[in-house]
Design an enzyme around this catalytic site. Structure first.
Site, PDB file in Angstrom:
ATOM      1  N   ASP A 110       0.911  -0.823   0.266  1.00  0.00           N
ATOM      2  CA  ASP A 110      -0.205   0.125   0.092  1.00  0.00           C
ATOM      3  C   ASP A 110       0.672   1.568   0.118  1.00  0.00           C
ATOM      4  O   ASP A 110       1.739   1.085   0.620  1.00  0.00           O
ATOM      5  CB  ASP A 110      -0.907  -0.403   1.184  1.00  0.00           C
ATOM      6  CG  ASP A 110      -2.122   0.694   1.214  1.00  0.00           C
ATOM      7  OD1 ASP A 110      -3.118   1.750   0.158  1.00  0.00           O
ATOM      8  OD2 ASP A 110      -2.576   0.830   2.271  1.00  0.00           O
ATOM      9  N   HIS A 158       2.441   3.232  -8.766  1.00  0.00           N
ATOM     10  CA  HIS A 158       1.508   1.465  -9.349  1.00  0.00           C
ATOM     11  C   HIS A 158       3.134   1.279  -9.822  1.00  0.00           C
ATOM     12  O   HIS A 158       3.694   0.340  -9.854  1.00  0.00           O
ATOM     13  CB  HIS A 158       0.516   1.450  -9.638  1.00  0.00           C
ATOM     14  CG  HIS A 158      -0.767   2.114  -9.119  1.00  0.00           C
ATOM     15  ND1 HIS A 158      -0.942   1.951  -8.151  1.00  0.00           N
ATOM     16  CD2 HIS A 158      -2.004   2.656  -9.646  1.00  0.00           C
ATOM     17  CE1 HIS A 158      -1.738   2.387  -7.663  1.00  0.00           C
ATOM     18  NE2 HIS A 158      -2.706   3.278  -8.729  1.00  0.00           N
ATOM     19  N   LEU A 189      10.834 -20.281  -4.764  1.00  0.00           N
ATOM     20  CA  LEU A 189       9.916 -18.886  -4.077  1.00  0.00           C
ATOM     21  C   LEU A 189       8.720 -19.490  -5.039  1.00  0.00           C
ATOM     22  O   LEU A 189       8.507 -19.360  -6.385  1.00  0.00           O
ATOM     23  CB  LEU A 189      10.797 -18.246  -4.004  1.00  0.00           C
ATOM     24  CG  LEU A 189       9.709 -16.875  -3.995  1.00  0.00           C
ATOM     25  CD1 LEU A 189       9.558 -17.234  -2.643  1.00  0.00           C
ATOM     26  CD2 LEU A 189      10.352 -15.107  -4.029  1.00  0.00           C
TER      27      LEU A 189
HETATM   28  C1  IPE Z   1      -5.061  -3.219  -0.051  1.00  0.00           C
HETATM   29  O1  IPE Z   1      -5.018  -1.536  -0.234  1.00  0.00           O
HETATM   30  C2  IPE Z   1      -5.294  -3.795  -1.641  1.00  0.00           C
HETATM   31  C3  IPE Z   1      -4.223  -3.592  -2.012  1.00  0.00           C
HETATM   32  C4  IPE Z   1      -2.757  -3.302  -1.611  1.00  0.00           C
HETATM   33  C5  IPE Z   1      -3.918  -4.234  -3.349  1.00  0.00           C
HETATM   34  P1  IPE Z   1      -6.333  -0.455  -0.695  1.00  0.00           P
HETATM   35  O2  IPE Z   1      -5.241   1.068  -0.332  1.00  0.00           O
HETATM   36  O3  IPE Z   1      -7.332   0.040  -1.203  1.00  0.00           O
HETATM   37  O4  IPE Z   1      -6.753  -0.778   0.483  1.00  0.00           O
HETATM   38  P2  IPE Z   1      -8.190   0.251   2.092  1.00  0.00           P
HETATM   39  O5  IPE Z   1      -9.013   0.957   0.771  1.00  0.00           O
HETATM   40  O6  IPE Z   1      -6.855   1.731   2.526  1.00  0.00           O
HETATM   41  O7  IPE Z   1      -8.450   0.023   3.111  1.00  0.00           O
HETATM   42  C1  IPE Z   2      -1.511  -0.277  -3.883  1.00  0.00           C
HETATM   43  O1  IPE Z   2      -1.708   1.880  -3.833  1.00  0.00           O
HETATM   44  C2  IPE Z   2      -1.910  -0.330  -4.681  1.00  0.00           C
HETATM   45  C3  IPE Z   2      -3.219  -1.317  -4.970  1.00  0.00           C
HETATM   46  C4  IPE Z   2      -4.173  -1.100  -3.762  1.00  0.00           C
HETATM   47  C5  IPE Z   2      -3.376  -1.743  -6.204  1.00  0.00           C
HETATM   48  P1  IPE Z   2      -2.647   3.044  -2.861  1.00  0.00           P
HETATM   49  O2  IPE Z   2      -2.904   3.121  -4.556  1.00  0.00           O
HETATM   50  O3  IPE Z   2      -3.619   1.917  -2.816  1.00  0.00           O
HETATM   51  O4  IPE Z   2      -2.039   3.938  -2.569  1.00  0.00           O
HETATM   52  P2  IPE Z   2      -2.783   4.698  -1.698  1.00  0.00           P
HETATM   53  O5  IPE Z   2      -3.221   4.255  -0.829  1.00  0.00           O
HETATM   54  O6  IPE Z   2      -3.881   5.796  -2.479  1.00  0.00           O
HETATM   55  O7  IPE Z   2      -1.256   5.891  -1.509  1.00  0.00           O
HETATM   56 MG    MG Z   3      -4.143   2.023  -0.209  1.00  0.00          MG
END
Ligand code: IPE
Ligand code: IPE
Ligand code: MG
Length: 268
Positions: free
Chosen positions: A26, A43, A137
């Site tokens: 995240d 990303h 792995l």
């Molecule tokens: C959780 O991240 C899912 C992934 C990293 C794929 P999110 O950024 O979507 O989670 P929430 O919405 O903050 O809980």
């Molecule tokens: C996690 O990064 C990746 C996915 C959920 C696909 P985020 O896109 O949630 O990044 P933040 O939380 O907005 O920084």
């Molecule tokens: Mg996020």
């Protein structure tokens, strides 16, 4: 298929280096926003961190790495972001699979794949097949995955295949139908990006997993940051319901806490 012990049925063996690490990657969007870049740049940068995390696990001899790439709730994002994420996923599969194959990595994708377009589904199947003989792995990518989806799909399949046991189904009847039946339960769960929640990741499998949260954003989660998580893990006492005293007594019987005496202790 090898079947792994359930942490609630028997006390699992633990080791200094976790066998299975599961990560919620995240913070990509915030990483990009801090640099006045579009979220997508975060990303894209995150894919590089995935490569680094794979190298890390190979070097530390971690057998299973599971990465949450797209949750069943991530469809709620803008259609633009969702479609860019799908493109990135396809591109990463096409570019990385031969490298994974040559490095002994077995790739598996878990989640409700039926919602992906048919080309992506075919690419996923082909990528898994190409690496299916590797065993150094196991890299699992959770895509359109949700912990609740996993449990419900497992219950449905069990109900169809084991109708005679209705009313008496037990944990061990359900476990083989879960998406990650090929892996031991995660020893360590890491979430980057500062949030401290599970966001519908592996709900069943995290029953006795150690949790580690860090403010580090995923694109910045490097080798040293991964080491810090392992160091934290190595300080934990995994009791699985027992007391500390019982744990010490059981240690001689090799079903004890995280034992780092045999080396592999990471000093960070
Ligand atoms: C959780 O991240 C899912 C992934 C990293 C794929 P999110 O950024 O979507 O989670 P929430 O919405 O903050 O809980
Ligand atoms: C996690 O990064 C990746 C996915 C959920 C696909 P985020 O896109 O949630 O990044 P933040 O939380 O907005 O920084
Ligand atoms: Mg996020």
């Amino acid at each position: 298929m090898v079947s792994f012990k359930s942490s609630t049925q028997t006390i699992p063996e633990t080791a200094c280096v976790p066998r299975h690490v599961a990560i919620i990657m995240d913070g990509n969007g915030r990483w990009a926003q801090k640099r006045f870049l579009p979220r997508f740049a975060g990303h894209s940068r995150g894919v590089e961190t995935v490569r680094e995390a794979v190298r890390y696990c190979l070097s530390r001899k971690i057998g299973y790495l599971t990465l949450f790439a797209f949750s069943s709730e991530n469809w709620r994002r803008s259609t633009e972001e969702v479609s860019l994420l799908m493109q990135l996923f396809s591109r990463a599969l096409m570019q990385e699979v031969s490298k994974l194959k040559n490095n002994g990595v077995r790739l598996r994708i878990v989640g409700d794949l039926s919602r992906f377009d048919s080309e992506l589904q075919a690419l996923i199947r082909a990528s898994e097949q190409k690496t299916e003989h590797n065993d150094k792995l196991t890299l699992t990518i959770a895509a359109n995955y949700g912990g609740r989806w996993d449990i419900v799909q497992a219950v449905n399949r069990m109900a169809v295949e084991r109708p005679e046991k209705q009313g008496e189904w037990a944990e061990e009847d359900l476990a083989p139908y879960l998406a990650m039946n090929y892996a031991p339960e995660p020893d360590l769960f890491i979430r980057t990006g500062g949030e401290e929640r599970v966001s519908n990741f592996l709900l069943w499998q995290l029953a006795y997993t150690e949790f580690y949260f860090t403010d580090t954003l995923w694109p910045e989660f490097d080798f040293a940051a991964f080491d810090q998580a392992i160091v934290s893990y190595q300080k934990r006492e995994r009791r699985f319901g027992r007391t500390s005293e019982q744990l010490a007594a059981d240690k001689d019987e090799a079903a004890g806490d995280v034992d780092c005496s045999a080396g592999a202790k990471i000093n960070a």
